[in-house]
Design a protein around this motif. Structure first.
Motif, short mmCIF file in Angstrom:
data_model
loop_
_atom_site.label_atom_id
_atom_site.label_comp_id
_atom_site.label_asym_id
_atom_site.label_seq_id
_atom_site.Cartn_x
_atom_site.Cartn_y
_atom_site.Cartn_z
N ARG A 273 16.87 20.62 54.49
CA ARG A 273 18.39 20.71 53.96
C ARG A 273 19.06 22.20 53.98
NH1 ARG A 273 21.10 17.92 50.35
NH2 ARG A 273 22.50 19.37 51.21
N VAL A 274 19.11 22.31 55.22
CA VAL A 274 19.62 23.55 55.34
C VAL A 274 20.90 24.14 54.82
CG1 VAL A 274 19.88 25.29 57.38
CG2 VAL A 274 18.63 23.21 57.86
N SER A 275 21.87 23.26 54.57
CA SER A 275 23.24 23.47 54.23
C SER A 275 22.91 23.88 52.75
CB SER A 275 23.97 22.09 54.22
OG SER A 275 23.73 21.33 53.08
N ARG A 276 21.88 24.03 52.37
CA ARG A 276 21.79 24.35 50.76
C ARG A 276 21.96 25.72 50.57
NH1 ARG A 276 16.66 22.13 47.74
NH2 ARG A 276 15.68 23.32 49.38
N ILE A 277 21.78 26.57 51.78
CA ILE A 277 21.85 28.02 51.74
C ILE A 277 23.37 28.40 51.59
CG2 ILE A 277 19.81 28.66 52.96
CD1 ILE A 277 21.37 29.38 55.42
N LEU A 278 24.18 27.46 52.01
CA LEU A 278 25.72 27.64 51.95
C LEU A 278 26.32 27.32 50.50
CD1 LEU A 278 26.61 25.89 55.42
CD2 LEU A 278 26.47 28.30 54.81
N ARG A 279 25.61 26.81 49.56
CA ARG A 279 26.05 26.81 48.27
C ARG A 279 26.99 27.90 47.80
NH1 ARG A 279 21.23 22.96 46.18
NH2 ARG A 279 21.72 21.10 47.43
#
Lengths: 740, 740
Positions: A273-279
């Motif tokens: 879930r790479v997009s988690r670092i965009l939170r």
């Protein structure tokens, strides 16, 4: 200052409004003003009736405030659309009452003084011009929002339309903002429940997905809401904030779909879930977190300016690394753990880079130093050149650049604030015969009352409105110019405290008892400095007792400190007692300790009250802090710290963002590689597979020898602790070494 | 600026002097000046003959400088007493030549402008007053010394008597100061030869004693010398510097006697040379080391002001220590090395204090963290409160206090400088008819020539004297007031460079060859930027070669870089070449590398050229630094660093003093406790008595496990290395642990 006497009452001028858009009304106003400009000079000396007019036109603030509260309630319910409601509100406002020649008394009083200056007397203003200066509601709300935004440091990007303004008001409504923060927090906290979750908190994938979807929908709605009132679509699409949010939303949705697809097709192993670092993007890019955004922007802009020093530092390390390689590689030296010493250039560079952070300070030197003492010179010269000089120059350059960046930023925000206030001023202003704009007392009162109707601005009573006017209109001219009006934002941010002579509750209820001889003596004792000394000393004795471990005296001390609080409450009264921070602190600590102690003794079981016991112990020790509050020199320091705490908080927020990004990254990359199983105890046998943090690669490593298995990326909390440890720098290379 | 044309020549007015003390002459001067004040107004417009007078009175600077050099030689030989010599010098000075109406031309030219201001025209000055203004030699020397002291930041405590002034001159003579520094260095270096000495340098006790005695006698003589010219005995005895030196001398002598007595009576074991830690007193208290003294004084004064924060910090640690004790002591936890975890208050405090320096960062937390992850909160909150907040506030307070202290100090030194310059001004000054003092051009020239005769001030040629006057007398008034004179100290500190169009040696000697077609092309190539790029690239390639370890190319590169230097010398000429720092650096590195390489290849023996080989390698790598000099952005940084280097040097000196004191203390206390015998290698047997650094107490310690045996106090150099390691903070607790 004759008006200061009736300062508890405020002149209220009711507003007539016929049109929602207000443009028609506005034109009429302008027309009437321009007419009046010509005959203004004849009417200047018409004064004296001001006080009477004041009495006629004033309204009791009580009725007015109730009326405004009504308005606000209506606004809250109008979540879908406020146009109709706004119309209703407009109709509910009373027709105007007459208000001629309002401030001419002061105007003419100021006249004699200005007689010696012929030029400046031309600047005299036609006070009668605002005879019919009823500001329409759109203008008034616009002005109120502008002033409020200036106060709060917002950018005030809103169309001057009633609908947009209402939407804007709703957008910044405390409830909406609370929802936003709640959603951001939820979005952030999801990492606690997603795999690798904190033990006991793991939720199924669908549950976290649903929660995340809710967050995304909320963010999207908020963005669309923002679009409603932004002056132009262009401005909306040029704003990097909204673009970044949209991009983040898109990436997250795609990432979620890919993840679900991969999980469904059985590829769960590789599903990231790479997009988690965009939170953190959602924290940074919603308008509320201006401070964090500013801090990050400054950091971003500071780095390129410091690039040359960083480069020089790296070059310097590289040169020393090459030198170290040449000096040591042919000497067959070994580190204590048996690895060869400075035999490869990359290893050499890495070791010296770690030395720059002092983390491997004497260790890296010892083998060469033991071989020949003069090699110490190599390391000392490295430390002087790279650590003491270049490193500190880097610090100085970063500091200097950051500071100048911050200064620029502040200058910019001051500029924006002035622009907003100027907007408000132009909307509120009446015109003199020389086309100078000014703000009358009526406009001021209307503005502040309108601002009161905005959420969260309930700090201006009638007295305060009056007081603020007195401050702005220092010369009693009856109007304020642009110069004065530009101070409004700072002025409204000053907290005004009404100091009242508090009468003690007991004094009121039982005056005879409270005023009796013994009561007075008791109160005198409590207020005496020896009373304070005695209890300070008691705290010290208590601390010593805790230190030695005599728990028997605890009940005695608890009783003693409870008595102190009761006596202080008796003497000072609740309000006066609570006014001093240290009293409240003391109250909290002692009362909770008392409650906890009662709970503890009533349960009688040891096993399941361990945490409780710890908590009681913490409360006991915290009492000592009160000593700090009693020493003047320490008080100063504590006060200073509490004043710079908001700044700390901003950078705490920025740090949190970085931690979060790295924690997510770390969890995706390293979770499960290292596990804590305890360490062999010598006496009892230990399962060999559980050794070396469950990872045979760590056999013989310093990481295992130092018992660092607990430092891992197995869940969000562990990751945070690990990152904090790395921030403190020491042993970071050892912690990092597990990546091998 | 008509006088600027003949700026290479300087008007020199010879000085008549009849009396050594100068008081008689002075009175005469004053008398004649007062007479002239009255008729000065009549002669104001008498001008036009100035240029002619200049021509008559000027002297070739050549003759004059030779004359002054003679004087200086005489001074140098007159070490015992200079009174007689001074008389001879006085007689050798030529009688005065006439010099009337010297600067009236400018005076009257300025007149028309001042006509509109009646008050200020009264300030016009009688230029003819200095017709017979011959300053006597005592006054002149006094003024010269005052200005020189102001320039150098000295206090100028000297009697205004010829004898005292001569002594003062001698006291600050470069030779005497060199002797002082030499003696101080010797006194410092004695610790290298005294037991515990650096291996191979140990001298017998009597030898070091004799050397120390010489140092003490020299210091005493210097002190007595100082007493000769200090204005009053009171001032001498009130000066803390002289008292401290005397006290240190006394203590040292007593200490030496006790030591000799104890050694003689066989008590050599207990004989300590405690007074050795007082040696830095001689560095600090001799007048020359003003900067170091100021730094130390500021540190001394800053500490009390920061005391409350330090105290709060300690209190905070104590509170956390108590909390840690209560939380962990009953949980039966153990450190990795088997010692109990937080079971005693002092141990608890110590561990948290070490944590404050980050030296035991994750280690101290791990046992508690492994037991329950939530205990991490305890350590994190400790780090936030004590490390991030209080520690940084301490830094801020110290910084702030130190800064304000420094500012005070500078203000004081500016005050002293102004006082000195005022003294000089009053001595040099003539009087106007309004009793205003001013300094004439003649006095100025006399002063500067007298200053030239002082040691180490050979920077003012005739051109410069003239130029300086032009700067001071901006308005061409022909005299300078106090305001301008107070700038003299700064002005004289400005280095004046004479820029001459250098003609290349080859150009002069072989103009045809040097100007030939091929020569010009060659020079153009050398000056082209691609020439620089090519050699920068070569250095990079060379660095890569060194990194990979291809030594064969070395000869090629060395030749290449030698060619570069030759070409540059050919094009630029020696002076222009040497003017740029990086060229000189390059020259030094390449030429020494060439020489070393030649030596290396001629010897043909590997074993005894190891150090040489290392040196050649260092020189090779140092070439890379030249790249830094070729990149503009790096040049700026390097220039900045070199500008703040003197400040670094001062604090380096202070650090050296602290290191010395601690090194002596450490040697007296710990020398011989820890010895380096190497470590067991696994393969070969190892003598058990040599294990654990020769100290069985260190068995199982982290100190031995980390192989820190080389870190000991066995001699001065070892001690210094150890102290530098401690300064860099990491692992300091481990190094310290051996004291157990």
């Amino acid at each position: 200052m004759d008006t200061a006497e009736n300062s508890s009452q405020v002149d209220l001028f009711q507003i007539a409004m016929s049109d929602d858009d207000g443009s028609q009304q506005k034109n009429e106003n302008n027309g009437s003003q321009q007419e009046n400009e010509n005959d203004g000079s004849q009417q200047e000396n018409d004064n004296g009736s001001q006080q009477e007019n004041d009495d006629i036109t004033k309204l009791s603030s009580q009725t007015n405030l109730e009326h405004l509260k009504m308005e606000e309630k209506e606004e809250k319910t109008a979540n879908n659309q406020t146009l109709q409601n706004a119309n209703q509100q407009d109709q509910s406002i009373h027709p105007p009452t007459g208000d001629d020649h309002h401030h001419d008394a002061k105007e003419s009083a100021a006249k004699p003084e200005s007689n010696h200056n012929e030029d400046s007397s031309q600047a005299n203003i036609n006070q009668n011009g605002n005879e019919e200066n009823y500001i329409n509601d759109t203008d008034l709300l616009y002005a109120a929002i502008m002033v409020e935004d200036a106060r709060r440091g917002r950018k005030g990007a809103v169309m001057k339309k009633m609908q947009a303004l209402k939407q804007y008001q709703l957008y910044f409504h405390p409830l909406m903002r609370f929802l936003l923060y709640l959603t951001i927090t939820l979005n952030f906290a999801l990492a606690l429940f997603e795999r690798p979750a904190v033990p006991g908190l793991e939720l199924p994938v669908w549950a976290t997905m649903v929660m995340e979807l809710y967050c995304l929908v909320f963010f999207l709605l908020r963005l669309l809401h923002n679009r409603q009132f932004v002056p132009s679509a262009e401005k909306f699409w040029k704003d990097s904030k909204s673009i970044l949010i949209i991009a983040t939303l898109l990436v997250t949705v795609i990432d979620m779909i890919v993840y679900i697809a991969m999980t469904a097709s059985g590829n769960q192993q590789h599903a990231l879930r790479v997009s988690r670092i965009l939170r953190p993007m959602f924290i940074v890019n919603f308008a509320e977190n201006r401070q964090i955004r500013r801090g990050l922007r400054n950091i971003r802009r500071t780095i390129p300016k410091s690039a040359s020093v960083i480069l020089l530092l790296l070059l310097c390390i590289a040169m020393f690394a090459l030198l170290a390689l040449k000096l040591f590689q042919s000497r067959n030296l070994y580190n204590p753990n048996g690895t060869p010493y400075f035999t490869r250039l990359d290893d050499s560079f890495w070791r010296l880079y770690v030395l720059l952070t002092t983390a491997n300070d004497p260790d890296v030197m010892m083998p060469a130093y033991d071989l020949d003492n003069w090699f110490a010179l190599f390391f000392i010269s490295f430390m002087i050149v790279c650590y003491f000089i270049l490193n500190n120059i880097l610090l100085a350059v970063v500091y200097q650049n950051y500071r100048s960046q911050l200064r620029e930023d502040i200058a910019k925000s001051v500029f924006i604030r002035r622009k907003l206030l100027k907007n408000a001023y132009n909307v509120l202003g009446a015109w003199t015969n020389h086309h100078d704009v000014y703000v009358t007392r009526e406009a001021w009162c209307q503005l502040l009352l309108r601002m009161n109707s905005l959420h969260g601005s309930k700090f201006r009573g009638d007295t305060q409105i009056h007081l603020l006017w007195e401050i702005l209109d220092k010369d009693d001219k009856g109007y304020i110019g642009l110069d004065n009006f530009l101070q409004v934002a700072e002025l409204l941010n000053v907290e005004i405290l009404e100091v009242k002579d508090q009468v003690h509750y007991l004094q009121r209820r039982f005056p005879r008892f409270y005023g009796s001889k013994y009561s007075v003596i008791l109160r005198k004792i409590v207020l005496h400095k020896f009373f304070r000394y005695f209890f300070d000393f008691s705290i010290l004795v208590n601390a010593v007792m805790i230190g030695i471990g005599i728990d028997a005296a605890e009940i005695f001390f608890l009783t003693l400190f409870n008595i102190e609080i009761v006596l202080k409450l008796y003497t000072l009264g609740v309000k006066e007692f609570a006014r001093i921070f240290w009293n409240s602190f003391d109250f909290l600590v002692i009362v909770s300790a008392t409650i906890m102690t009662i709970i503890e003794s009533s349960q009688n079981g040891w096993a399941h009250t361990r945490a409780l016991l710890d908590f009681v112990m913490v409360l006991r020790v915290l009492r000592i802090i009160k000593l700090i509050g009693d020493i003047n020199r320490f008080q100063v320091i504590v006060r200073t710290v509490s004043q710079i705490l908001p700044t700390f908080a901003t950078y705490g927020g920025i740090l949190l963002i970085f931690y979060y990004v790295y924690a997510i990254l770390g969890m995706e990359l390293f979770s499960g590689l290292i596990r804590y199983y305890g360490y062999p105890n010598g006496s009892q046998p230990f399962n060999q597979t559980l050794l070396f943090c469950g990872n045979i690669k760590l056999k013989g490593s310093g990481f295992y020898a130092d018992r660092y298995c607990g430092n891992n990326f197995n869940n969000l909390l562990k990751s945070f602790v690990l990152l904090i440890e790395l921030t403190i720098v020491n042993q970071w290379h050892d912690i990092l070494s597990k990546h091998k």
